[in-house]
Design an enzyme around this catalytic site. Sequence first.
Site, PDB file in Angstrom:
ATOM      1  N   CYS A  23      39.592  -2.269  18.214  1.00 22.11           N
ATOM      2  CA  CYS A  23      38.833  -3.347  18.865  1.00 22.11           C
ATOM      3  C   CYS A  23      38.288  -4.316  17.825  1.00 22.11           C
ATOM      4  CB  CYS A  23      37.684  -2.771  19.688  1.00 22.11           C
ATOM      5  SG  CYS A  23      36.501  -1.858  18.676  1.00 22.11           S
ATOM      6  N   CYS A  26      35.438  -2.892  15.789  1.00 18.42           N
ATOM      7  CA  CYS A  26      35.851  -1.996  14.694  1.00 18.42           C
ATOM      8  C   CYS A  26      36.288  -2.822  13.487  1.00 18.42           C
ATOM      9  CB  CYS A  26      37.020  -1.116  15.127  1.00 18.42           C
ATOM     10  SG  CYS A  26      36.723  -0.306  16.693  1.00 18.42           S
ATOM     11  N   ASP A 403      55.668 -41.193  19.155  1.00 10.36           N
ATOM     12  CA  ASP A 403      56.288 -42.138  18.234  1.00 10.36           C
ATOM     13  C   ASP A 403      57.706 -42.349  18.768  1.00 10.36           C
ATOM     14  OD1 ASP A 403      56.962 -43.570  15.912  1.00 10.36           O
ATOM     15  OD2 ASP A 403      57.730 -41.772  14.955  1.00 10.36           O
TER      16      ASP A 403
END
Length: 710
Positions: A23, A26, A403
Amino acid sequence: MSDQSKKKSDIEGKTYRVQGFTCTNCASIFEENVRKLPGVQDANVNFGASKVYVKGSTTITELEKAGSFENLKIRSDKEQRIEKETFWKQKENIKVYISTILLVISWFIGKQYGEEYFPPTVGYAASILIGGYSLFIKGLKNLIRLKFDMNTLMTIAIIGASVIGEWGEGATIVILFAVSEALERYSMDKARQSIESLMDIAPKEALIRRDNKEISLHVDDIQVEDIMIVKPGQKLAMDGLVVKGTSTINQAAITGESVPVTKIINDEVFAGTLNEEGLLEVKVTKRVEDTTLSKIIHLVEEAQAERAPSQAFVDKFAKYYTPAIVVLAFLISVIPPMLFNGDWSEWVYRGLAILVVGCPCALVVSTPVAVVTAIGNAAKNGVLIKGGIHLEEAGNLKIIAFDKTGTLTKGVPVVTDIVTYDKDEKELMAIMAAIEKGSQHPLSSAIIRKAEETGLDLNALSVDEFQSITGKGLKAKVNNKIYYVGSPKLFEELHQTIKSTIKQKISLMQTEGKTVMILGTEKEILSLIAVSDEIRGSSKEVIGKLNQMGIETVMLTGDNQRTATAIGKQVGVSEIKADLLPEDKLIFVKRLLGKHNSVAMVGDGINDAPALAASSVGIAMGGAGTDTALETADIALMSDDLRKLPYTIKLSRKALTIIKQNISFSLAIKLVALLLVVPGWLTLWIAISADMGATLLVTLNSLRLLKVNE
């Protein structure tokens, strides 16, 4: 490596790969632990890519000690990936199986002989200790430091449940929290797989010719200028230029293009692509760490570490939310019994239920899984999104500026018409081409190419006093006579007026979408040359799709209004802006940003750099062959294919929707469960189901992003 250079590289820092993160919390603890190691000056953990960057000197053994609370495995960034155990056989999951079996047996004994019977309690206690051992270690350490996170909440809830005699529910909390963590681990592993699969694309060895000998070398030992021999059916291990042979190369791994591309001598080829037909000899142009594939992997991993705005909100929210839940649970457990003669057991039970339902698992995992999954999916499809913030910005887009040259058109202009009013056509063509040789203008190449095709000798002409007239044209002395080459605008300024017949001819060619250049002197017009840039086959289809998605499209070009209008109408853009200098494009993009919160600019990554940088999302075309595009763009379309753009917008919008759904759902389910406290309906079972259900749903919801395709 000398001792001095070794010390220098240690101070500069080193990157390691980490295996075993469960996680984000952690990852933060591990980062803190690494920073405290002797010799370490700083450390940064990239949870999305499972990497840690360490500034200073340390060893893998020391790093593994810092990650021992989570049984993390560390390896050097260049080392081969350690083969993972299958999800079901992972050590963390085996503990859950044992714990679950003990819980079920204890529950069965309790049903048969009554919950007061001694063995069920022993079974529940064993289930809690086996399944929650590592959780308790983390939770108790945090409790001592007064640090409140998910582990602290769960530890208090489990100990509390045991104290008031709810052993079965305590054991269930342990198991379901472990299942929730396993799901989070599984979803992050699944999300990371797209990048890990990229790492395995390029071979680790290649056949190299040195001193007329062919030897197989590891990619780390291959040097620039080495000749790599690639047989049909083999993948390329390095980037390089074809020096011998012709073949078709499948570049899908890098650019996402499904159709193989023909490569001839002097064509660029990339590591990780597949040689399909012919035998190729390739001169290596980059070391293994500098290949396009290595850059993509590095940039995607960095992108996964970048927090999206919604993730920053969640992290900030969780920082205050978790301690608030602990305080609320404590007050609910203590105030009714102390002030209103409530039953201690009943109110402590309700407080524990609030701790469980208040656990922010689902909320914390809601954004990172979605961001990592989306960025990984994009990379596999040839689109490099350089961070969660750009992913979210792309999902919010309402207007995209393009462009024209090299983006909506192929960017390879060709001469279509030559009209002369004096002298020989070839002579005038030679004068014009000789002047254009000194120019960097994109249209110059078309005129020079035409002159060379005609067989004209440009070196025979003497060109002096060359001068560029910004945005208008060129001036030079050829064979002691001053000539001008430029737009009709330049000659209107020089001559005040242009003859009506010439004007009509210019107007006709411009209406056909051609750019007209004039060769002349201060007094007369000698020749007109029309140059046209072919529209990309995909431009009309892409603009149509974007317009259907509710996105306004604008074309920006330095070309004249008529040429721009002709091309703009063909591709179907909503708005056309012509006669723009580079600074005008920048001003226009800033003006669009004033009206809309989010504006994208699509270009080639080199030209129009100011406009790309000023936009909310700078999108570069053909990133695979352009280092500048990879480094400067927020999003790079690795192939020279505009069709990747609608897919990118679709993926970003889907990711944004899923992130919002995840956050809303996580908060809503917590709120509903907390409201159940008032009538006393919130049990530990409901709390556990709500917490685990929310985590499971946001995880599965995020993984839907793996399914998004073109």
